[in-house]
Each structure stands twice: as structure tokens, then as C-alpha cells.
Write a protein that holds these residues in place. Sequence first.
Motif, PDB file in Angstrom:
ATOM      1  N   ASP A   1       0.810  -1.219   0.000  1.00  0.00           N
ATOM      2  CA  ASP A   1       0.000   0.000   0.000  1.00  0.00           C
ATOM      3  C   ASP A   1       0.841   1.266   0.000  1.00  0.00           C
ATOM      4  OD1 ASP A   1       1.043  -0.308   2.493  1.00  0.00           O
ATOM      5  OD2 ASP A   1      -0.857  -0.359   3.563  1.00  0.00           O
ATOM      6  N   ILE A   2       2.097   1.163  -0.482  1.00  0.00           N
ATOM      7  CA  ILE A   2       2.961   2.344  -0.495  1.00  0.00           C
ATOM      8  C   ILE A   2       3.479   2.672  -1.897  1.00  0.00           C
ATOM      9  CG2 ILE A   2       3.724   2.047   1.885  1.00  0.00           C
ATOM     10  CD1 ILE A   2       6.312   0.815   0.713  1.00  0.00           C
TER      11      ILE A   2
ATOM     12  N   THR B   1       7.861  -8.326   5.056  1.00  0.00           N
ATOM     13  CA  THR B   1       7.934  -7.403   6.184  1.00  0.00           C
ATOM     14  C   THR B   1       6.651  -6.579   6.252  1.00  0.00           C
ATOM     15  OG1 THR B   1       9.192  -5.580   7.178  1.00  0.00           O
ATOM     16  CG2 THR B   1       9.110  -5.664   4.774  1.00  0.00           C
ATOM     17  N   SER B   2       6.304  -6.130   7.437  1.00  0.00           N
ATOM     18  CA  SER B   2       5.064  -5.375   7.602  1.00  0.00           C
ATOM     19  C   SER B   2       5.314  -3.886   7.802  1.00  0.00           C
ATOM     20  CB  SER B   2       4.275  -5.916   8.807  1.00  0.00           C
ATOM     21  OG  SER B   2       5.068  -5.828   9.984  1.00  0.00           O
ATOM     22  N   SER B   3       6.573  -3.474   7.772  1.00  0.00           N
ATOM     23  CA  SER B   3       6.891  -2.072   8.056  1.00  0.00           C
ATOM     24  C   SER B   3       7.682  -1.443   6.927  1.00  0.00           C
ATOM     25  CB  SER B   3       7.690  -1.974   9.353  1.00  0.00           C
ATOM     26  OG  SER B   3       8.087  -0.646   9.579  1.00  0.00           O
TER      27      SER B   3
ATOM     28  N   LYS C   1       1.989   8.092   0.503  1.00  0.00           N
ATOM     29  CA  LYS C   1       1.444   6.867   1.085  1.00  0.00           C
ATOM     30  C   LYS C   1       2.335   6.341   2.208  1.00  0.00           C
ATOM     31  CE  LYS C   1      -1.194   5.325  -2.955  1.00  0.00           C
ATOM     32  NZ  LYS C   1      -1.369   4.253  -3.966  1.00  0.00           N
ATOM     33  N   ILE C   2       3.671   6.435   2.006  1.00  0.00           N
ATOM     34  CA  ILE C   2       4.586   5.997   3.066  1.00  0.00           C
ATOM     35  C   ILE C   2       4.413   6.876   4.296  1.00  0.00           C
ATOM     36  CG2 ILE C   2       7.004   5.785   3.739  1.00  0.00           C
ATOM     37  CD1 ILE C   2       7.684   5.011   0.910  1.00  0.00           C
ATOM     38  N   ALA C   3       4.344   8.201   4.091  1.00  0.00           N
ATOM     39  CA  ALA C   3       4.196   9.146   5.210  1.00  0.00           C
ATOM     40  C   ALA C   3       2.942   8.836   6.005  1.00  0.00           C
ATOM     41  CB  ALA C   3       4.168  10.574   4.680  1.00  0.00           C
TER      42      ALA C   3
ATOM     43  N   GLY D   1       0.447   6.025  11.041  1.00  0.00           N
ATOM     44  CA  GLY D   1      -0.616   5.182  11.585  1.00  0.00           C
ATOM     45  C   GLY D   1      -1.851   5.055  10.743  1.00  0.00           C
ATOM     46  N   GLY D   2      -1.865   5.684   9.572  1.00  0.00           N
ATOM     47  CA  GLY D   2      -3.048   5.610   8.717  1.00  0.00           C
ATOM     48  C   GLY D   2      -2.912   4.572   7.632  1.00  0.00           C
ATOM     49  N   ASN D   3      -4.036   4.243   6.995  1.00  0.00           N
ATOM     50  CA  ASN D   3      -4.027   3.365   5.833  1.00  0.00           C
ATOM     51  C   ASN D   3      -3.951   4.235   4.597  1.00  0.00           C
ATOM     52  OD1 ASN D   3      -4.379   0.985   7.362  1.00  0.00           O
ATOM     53  ND2 ASN D   3      -6.552   1.453   7.557  1.00  0.00           N
ATOM     54  N   SER D   4      -2.972   3.972   3.729  1.00  0.00           N
ATOM     55  CA  SER D   4      -2.773   4.811   2.553  1.00  0.00           C
ATOM     56  C   SER D   4      -3.840   4.599   1.522  1.00  0.00           C
ATOM     57  CB  SER D   4      -1.396   4.515   1.938  1.00  0.00           C
ATOM     58  OG  SER D   4      -1.287   3.161   1.583  1.00  0.00           O
TER      59      SER D   4
END
Length: 435
Positions: A89-90, A388-390, A425-427, A432-435
Amino acid sequence: MIIKKFISKTEDEAIELAKQELGKDAVVLNIKKTKPKGLFKFFVKGKVEVTAALEENIDYKANKAQSDGNQKAKAGNTIDLAAEAYIPDIIADSKEKDKDNPTIEEKLDSLQKIIEKQMSDNKKSENVKEQEKSDQDEKKDEDKKDDKDSQKDRGVSKAEACKSLICKQMVKNEVDEEIAKNLIEEIDKSLPKDAALDQILGVIYQKIILMLGQPYDIREAKKESGKNGKKEDKKCRYVFFLGSTGVGKTTTIAKIASKLKIEDEKNIALITADTYRIAAVEQLKTYANILNIPLEIAYTEGKGDRLDDMITQMDQYEYCLIDTAGCSHKNKEQLGELQKLIDMIPLNQREVYLVLNAATKYNDLKEIADVYSKITDYSMIFTKLDETSSSGVMLNMREYTGKPLSYVTWGQNVPEDIGIVDAQKIAKKLLGGNS
């Protein structure tokens, strides 16, 4: 190009499954033996996983129809990579329409609601009785003060709580703690102590976007070079891919080559300098055959054709993608050969990508980046996002190296599992938000 995995008890059976499903024109890309782990290894036999590919212009449907009867009986042994739903999602989505894209204001509003909810939840999770007593005492004291001062104090308290929560959220998403604290300190310098939540969020959101910078895209870079002069734009661009063994350089090259060839209809060639790994040349040769593009093998010394001897031959192409040998960043001999290889191409005709595994520890990534920075300038590609999740490591490495971010990849599907990073989207995700 269609790529699928087939799992069976033996290599021959797996290959036979591939032929039945994809047809006689299918080519084997990779063969891997898998063994059960733990106690199961004593009771369950290992299996063989075969990755096969088929050009899309071949009548796949016809081949599939012929083998449907056999495949129904063995359907449990087949994995369709195209069915995997993971998409990070980034990444920037070129298919999105402007009217469908949320504005910055909408994104910030969404983030503000998330932060406010988190602040509310945190408050509820504390000792309610003690909090109520403290609030009552504060209220009595505040009643004795001027209304403006009491409002300001409450504003400062809320602002500090907000900044503390934002910092924790970034660290939770694996942003380096020092980077997160520096961002909060910059906010303290640029905003009043009682700044509103939307002000704090807006400033830090914009600062993260500025830190991430404009992602580097091979295709856009070519267009920009053409603006400075047509002659420059006509020169072949030699694009090197560097990185440790196993980070996914070859598959990444195949994905980028496919996009350049199929989507942009560019005239491209492939060169491999990876003469260490036995399967490297064959793997890239398979992709080259499917895309119908040339593949050459380059050497740094007198073992065969040197890269600088191929320049005249490669002038007819717009892009030449070069796969280098994966090596440890501690192997000085191989790094020396890599330096020689890169130096064979004039600076104004070369681009370099350092391919990094997004799941690698931050300290190890810094060490790798330091070594390659001594060899050449580069942009960064992060692979294995599905492991990875981050995405905090991307901000860390961008801040640490100062090098541009570029592509991110996930999965084995060629060319689907690749995209350009989207700073907004990364920011939003880091906050803490969904992009």
C-alpha cells in the motif's frame, strides 16, 4: 508472461505438471527442493517446487483446456501465483484517476481522526479514577487563573500528548528512534507549544514527504535527460543492479525489463556479469528469450568479452540492463571487480541501483550502503516487501544515505510485482493511517 509454481514429490512429476498446465512451450525458471521442518521432517518426505513460465502470445487457454482432466485430479499440487492478492500500500498507482485520489487535506483529516481516537483510547486505558481526581484538582486550580492561561495550558498538554503519540507510532513502524525524535524537535521549533492537532500532523506529514524525496524512475529519468539535448537522450543508458546474494536482483531486472519492453515498447538489451552463480546466466537467458531481447555475458578481465568492448554494439539500444554478481559487502576482491565493471561505462551514460532486502536489519543495511557508497552513486530498490510489515526502514535509509528511493518489489510475478514508491502513502502509513 504467465508464471506459475508447481509442487510435486519429484522433479520430473513437477515438470510434467507444468507441461500439462502450460503446454510444451513452457520454460522452467527455477527448481527448488523443500523439506519439512521440525518433527514433520521424520514423517513427511520433501517435495520439489518448479517455477515455470509461458509467453502470453502462446495459446495458453488451448493448452489448459487439453489438460483440465488431468489437472482436476492433481489440483492440490498447483499454485497459481497470479491468485496471490498481496499488493503493497505504499506504491504509486499510475492507473488511478485524479478525481479518485484523496487530497492532502482529506488524508490529513483521516490521520487526525486516527490520532484523536488513539489519544482517546490511551486515555481510557489509564487509571480512570486517578485521572478524574487529577482533572478535578486541575480544574479547581484553573478556575483561579485567567481563562486564557488555562486554555493555553490545556492546549499545551494536548499538543504534547499528540507529539508523543506520533513519535511512538513512527518508532512502532520501525522508524529509527533518533529520526523520530528529530522530527518532533523540528516541530517544537516551528510551531507554538499549544499548536492544534491538525497543525502538528500537517507539518510532520509534509516533513516526512520532503525527507523521502522524489522517487527515481528509469523511464522518467530518460525523459528528463532528453530535455537538455536530443543527442544525450539518444545514447544508450547502462543500468547496473548491485546488491548482496539473494536480494532478488535478477528477478527485479526481469520485471523492469518487461515493463520497458512490453508497456513502453523500448528497445532494450540485457547483459550479465554474474559468472559466479551457475544458474544466473540461464535464468536471465530464459527471461531474455521470453521477451525476445538479446543477452550478452560481460567479463572484467581477459576471460571473454569485456563490457567496454560492447559499447559500440549496444549503441543501437535505448537501455542496457546489467546484472552483476551478488557478493558480500565484506568481500573486497569481488567489490574491486565490481568497481572496474562500473568504471567501464562513462558517467553520463550509466545509472546504478542498489538492491536491498526490506526485511534486513537497519544496522546491516547501513553497513551495506556505506560500502557501496565508496564504489558509486546509486538509487535504492527495496525487495521482498511481502516479507515485512513495516516501511520505516525506507525513511531510515533515505535519511541515512541521502540516496533516492526508487522501485519496490514483492513476489515472483513478472512484471506485476513491482512499483514506484509513493512518498505520501509511506508518510501516511508511518503515522498510523491506511494509505
